[in-house]
Write a protein that holds these residues in place. Structure first.
Motif, PDB file in Angstrom:
ATOM      1  N   GLN A 154       7.267   9.615  35.873  1.00 42.67           N
ATOM      2  CA  GLN A 154       6.309   9.701  34.781  1.00 42.67           C
ATOM      3  C   GLN A 154       7.069   9.236  33.540  1.00 42.67           C
ATOM      4  O   GLN A 154       8.112   9.798  33.195  1.00 42.67           O
ATOM      5  CB  GLN A 154       5.817  11.139  34.615  1.00 42.67           C
ATOM      6  CG  GLN A 154       4.722  11.300  33.609  1.00 42.67           C
ATOM      7  CD  GLN A 154       4.240  12.736  33.520  1.00 42.67           C
ATOM      8  OE1 GLN A 154       4.849  13.658  34.042  1.00 42.67           O
ATOM      9  NE2 GLN A 154       3.140  12.931  32.841  1.00 42.67           N
ATOM     10  N   VAL A 155       6.557   8.186  32.906  1.00 37.79           N
ATOM     11  CA  VAL A 155       7.276   7.523  31.823  1.00 37.79           C
ATOM     12  C   VAL A 155       6.387   7.445  30.578  1.00 37.79           C
ATOM     13  O   VAL A 155       5.195   7.135  30.677  1.00 37.79           O
ATOM     14  CB  VAL A 155       7.689   6.090  32.245  1.00 37.79           C
ATOM     15  CG1 VAL A 155       8.352   5.344  31.109  1.00 37.79           C
ATOM     16  CG2 VAL A 155       8.599   6.140  33.467  1.00 37.79           C
ATOM     17  N   VAL A 156       6.966   7.699  29.416  1.00 36.61           N
ATOM     18  CA  VAL A 156       6.233   7.589  28.157  1.00 36.61           C
ATOM     19  C   VAL A 156       6.793   6.414  27.352  1.00 36.61           C
ATOM     20  O   VAL A 156       7.990   6.135  27.387  1.00 36.61           O
ATOM     21  CB  VAL A 156       6.301   8.908  27.345  1.00 36.61           C
ATOM     22  CG1 VAL A 156       7.710   9.208  26.871  1.00 36.61           C
ATOM     23  CG2 VAL A 156       5.332   8.892  26.185  1.00 36.61           C
ATOM     24  N   ALA A 157       5.883   5.712  26.652  1.00 33.42           N
ATOM     25  CA  ALA A 157       6.279   4.576  25.803  1.00 33.42           C
ATOM     26  C   ALA A 157       5.338   4.506  24.603  1.00 33.42           C
ATOM     27  O   ALA A 157       4.247   5.079  24.620  1.00 33.42           O
ATOM     28  CB  ALA A 157       6.220   3.272  26.591  1.00 33.42           C
ATOM     29  N   ARG A 158       5.763   3.782  23.572  1.00 33.85           N
ATOM     30  CA  ARG A 158       4.920   3.637  22.371  1.00 33.85           C
ATOM     31  C   ARG A 158       3.645   2.861  22.683  1.00 33.85           C
ATOM     32  O   ARG A 158       2.558   3.238  22.277  1.00 33.85           O
ATOM     33  CB  ARG A 158       5.703   2.944  21.263  1.00 33.85           C
ATOM     34  CG  ARG A 158       6.739   3.827  20.601  1.00 33.85           C
ATOM     35  CD  ARG A 158       7.385   3.162  19.396  1.00 33.85           C
ATOM     36  NE  ARG A 158       8.025   1.891  19.703  1.00 33.85           N
ATOM     37  CZ  ARG A 158       9.260   1.768  20.184  1.00 33.85           C
ATOM     38  NH1 ARG A 158       9.991   2.834  20.399  1.00 33.85           N
ATOM     39  NH2 ARG A 158       9.767   0.589  20.428  1.00 33.85           N
ATOM     40  N   ASP A 159       3.800   1.742  23.365  1.00 34.30           N
ATOM     41  CA  ASP A 159       2.662   0.862  23.662  1.00 34.30           C
ATOM     42  C   ASP A 159       3.028   0.028  24.883  1.00 34.30           C
ATOM     43  O   ASP A 159       4.095   0.210  25.468  1.00 34.30           O
ATOM     44  CB  ASP A 159       2.319  -0.017  22.450  1.00 34.30           C
ATOM     45  CG  ASP A 159       3.513  -0.776  21.892  1.00 34.30           C
ATOM     46  OD1 ASP A 159       4.410  -1.164  22.684  1.00 34.30           O
ATOM     47  OD2 ASP A 159       3.558  -0.996  20.670  1.00 34.30           O
ATOM     48  N   LEU A 160       2.158  -0.899  25.262  1.00 33.65           N
ATOM     49  CA  LEU A 160       2.414  -1.701  26.466  1.00 33.65           C
ATOM     50  C   LEU A 160       3.634  -2.603  26.312  1.00 33.65           C
ATOM     51  O   LEU A 160       4.381  -2.813  27.274  1.00 33.65           O
ATOM     52  CB  LEU A 160       1.180  -2.515  26.837  1.00 33.65           C
ATOM     53  CG  LEU A 160       0.024  -1.694  27.404  1.00 33.65           C
ATOM     54  CD1 LEU A 160      -1.195  -2.581  27.642  1.00 33.65           C
ATOM     55  CD2 LEU A 160       0.425  -0.977  28.683  1.00 33.65           C
ATOM     56  N   ASP A 161       3.852  -3.148  25.129  1.00 31.19           N
ATOM     57  CA  ASP A 161       5.044  -3.986  24.907  1.00 31.19           C
ATOM     58  C   ASP A 161       6.318  -3.161  25.082  1.00 31.19           C
ATOM     59  O   ASP A 161       7.281  -3.613  25.698  1.00 31.19           O
ATOM     60  CB  ASP A 161       5.025  -4.617  23.513  1.00 31.19           C
ATOM     61  CG  ASP A 161       3.971  -5.705  23.374  1.00 31.19           C
ATOM     62  OD1 ASP A 161       3.571  -6.276  24.416  1.00 31.19           O
ATOM     63  OD2 ASP A 161       3.540  -5.975  22.235  1.00 31.19           O
ATOM     64  N   ASP A 162       6.309  -1.960  24.534  1.00 33.26           N
ATOM     65  CA  ASP A 162       7.454  -1.062  24.655  1.00 33.26           C
ATOM     66  C   ASP A 162       7.682  -0.702  26.125  1.00 33.26           C
ATOM     67  O   ASP A 162       8.820  -0.701  26.612  1.00 33.26           O
ATOM     68  CB  ASP A 162       7.200   0.194  23.817  1.00 33.26           C
ATOM     69  CG  ASP A 162       8.383   1.127  23.764  1.00 33.26           C
ATOM     70  OD1 ASP A 162       9.525   0.648  23.623  1.00 33.26           O
ATOM     71  OD2 ASP A 162       8.159   2.361  23.846  1.00 33.26           O
ATOM     72  N   TYR A 163       6.609  -0.437  26.851  1.00 30.32           N
ATOM     73  CA  TYR A 163       6.726  -0.116  28.277  1.00 30.32           C
ATOM     74  C   TYR A 163       7.274  -1.319  29.059  1.00 30.32           C
ATOM     75  O   TYR A 163       8.141  -1.169  29.917  1.00 30.32           O
ATOM     76  CB  TYR A 163       5.386   0.337  28.867  1.00 30.32           C
ATOM     77  CG  TYR A 163       5.498   0.614  30.341  1.00 30.32           C
ATOM     78  CD1 TYR A 163       6.243   1.698  30.801  1.00 30.32           C
ATOM     79  CD2 TYR A 163       4.917  -0.235  31.265  1.00 30.32           C
ATOM     80  CE1 TYR A 163       6.391   1.929  32.155  1.00 30.32           C
ATOM     81  CE2 TYR A 163       5.057  -0.009  32.626  1.00 30.32           C
ATOM     82  CZ  TYR A 163       5.795   1.078  33.063  1.00 30.32           C
ATOM     83  OH  TYR A 163       5.944   1.297  34.400  1.00 30.32           O
ATOM     84  N   SER A 164       6.790  -2.501  28.734  1.00 36.19           N
ATOM     85  CA  SER A 164       7.262  -3.719  29.395  1.00 36.19           C
ATOM     86  C   SER A 164       8.769  -3.893  29.211  1.00 36.19           C
ATOM     87  O   SER A 164       9.488  -4.248  30.153  1.00 36.19           O
ATOM     88  CB  SER A 164       6.506  -4.935  28.850  1.00 36.19           C
ATOM     89  OG  SER A 164       6.988  -6.118  29.423  1.00 36.19           O
ATOM     90  N   GLN A 165       9.248  -3.650  28.001  1.00 34.19           N
ATOM     91  CA  GLN A 165      10.688  -3.749  27.739  1.00 34.19           C
ATOM     92  C   GLN A 165      11.468  -2.715  28.544  1.00 34.19           C
ATOM     93  O   GLN A 165      12.548  -2.994  29.062  1.00 34.19           O
ATOM     94  CB  GLN A 165      10.969  -3.578  26.248  1.00 34.19           C
ATOM     95  CG  GLN A 165      10.553  -4.765  25.420  1.00 34.19           C
ATOM     96  CD  GLN A 165      10.840  -4.563  23.943  1.00 34.19           C
ATOM     97  OE1 GLN A 165      11.337  -3.525  23.516  1.00 34.19           O
ATOM     98  NE2 GLN A 165      10.508  -5.571  23.147  1.00 34.19           N
ATOM     99  N   PHE A 166      10.902  -1.509  28.666  1.00 27.18           N
ATOM    100  CA  PHE A 166      11.551  -0.464  29.456  1.00 27.18           C
ATOM    101  C   PHE A 166      11.671  -0.896  30.921  1.00 27.18           C
ATOM    102  O   PHE A 166      12.714  -0.720  31.551  1.00 27.18           O
ATOM    103  CB  PHE A 166      10.759   0.846  29.344  1.00 27.18           C
ATOM    104  CG  PHE A 166      11.240   1.909  30.269  1.00 27.18           C
ATOM    105  CD1 PHE A 166      12.404   2.613  29.994  1.00 27.18           C
ATOM    106  CD2 PHE A 166      10.545   2.205  31.434  1.00 27.18           C
ATOM    107  CE1 PHE A 166      12.860   3.599  30.866  1.00 27.18           C
ATOM    108  CE2 PHE A 166      10.990   3.181  32.303  1.00 27.18           C
ATOM    109  CZ  PHE A 166      12.155   3.875  32.018  1.00 27.18           C
ATOM    110  N   VAL A 167      10.606  -1.481  31.451  1.00 30.75           N
ATOM    111  CA  VAL A 167      10.639  -1.965  32.838  1.00 30.75           C
ATOM    112  C   VAL A 167      11.732  -3.016  32.986  1.00 30.75           C
ATOM    113  O   VAL A 167      12.541  -2.958  33.918  1.00 30.75           O
ATOM    114  CB  VAL A 167       9.263  -2.520  33.276  1.00 30.75           C
ATOM    115  CG1 VAL A 167       9.363  -3.242  34.617  1.00 30.75           C
ATOM    116  CG2 VAL A 167       8.228  -1.403  33.351  1.00 30.75           C
TER     117      VAL A 167
END
Length: 161
Positions: A110-123
């Motif tokens: 379960q992962v939290v991110a600011r927005d989709l761009d932030d999540y993409s960078q995390f991936v």
């Protein structure tokens, strides 16, 4: 702890609902003496039934607009690779939970991110670099209908029919 009696369960349940409840109010609500309530409360902590206390924060108000459930499949399961995987996951504050699971995937995060761009960078920067990971499948939460850490104490302690 071998078993909880009804009073221990009631203490745990009340504190689960309000971790800031004073001993005096807790004792009053359960019709216990303050000394007895305090002793039971401390025993629940010492025996690990109560692991800690924390404030429940609103992730959206703190900028966490994306909540993702991520399935990871691994090709390597050696002790060394698993240890490195766990080390990275434990150190990553964006990963709210990680479970080794049965089924098609090996892990569910379960992962939290600011927005989709932030999540993409995390991936790209974290998940794709994890040792032994061969597949990453993300499910983005569209709407959170229920979220709780409260355990159903009564149901868990009830004997099976």
């Amino acid at each position: 702890m071998d078993s909880l009696d009804k009073v221990d369960a009631a203490i745990a349940d009340r504190l689960q609902q309000d971790g800031r409840l004073s001993n005096a109010k807790l004792a009053d609500q359960l019709a216990l003496s303050e000394a007895s309530c305090w002793r039971r409360h401390k025993r629940l902590e010492q025996e690990g039934v109560i692991e800690g206390y924390q404030a429940i924060l609103n992730r959206r108000k703190l900028g966490g607009g994306v909540l993702a459930f991520v399935q990871l499949t691994c090709t390597q399961h050696s002790e060394e690779v698993t240890a490195e995987f766990e080390k990275v996951i434990q150190a990553c504050s964006r990963v709210l939970s990680c479970h080794n699971t049965t089924g098609e995937s090996d892990f569910l995060l379960q992962v939290v991110a600011r927005d989709l761009d932030d999540y993409s960078q995390f991936v790209d920067k974290v998940l794709r670099k994890l040792p032994g990971v061969s597949s990453i499948r993300s499910n983005i939460s569209l709407r959170e209908m229920k979220s709780t850490n409260r355990l159903p104490i009564t149901e868990l302690l009830s004997p099976h029919p």
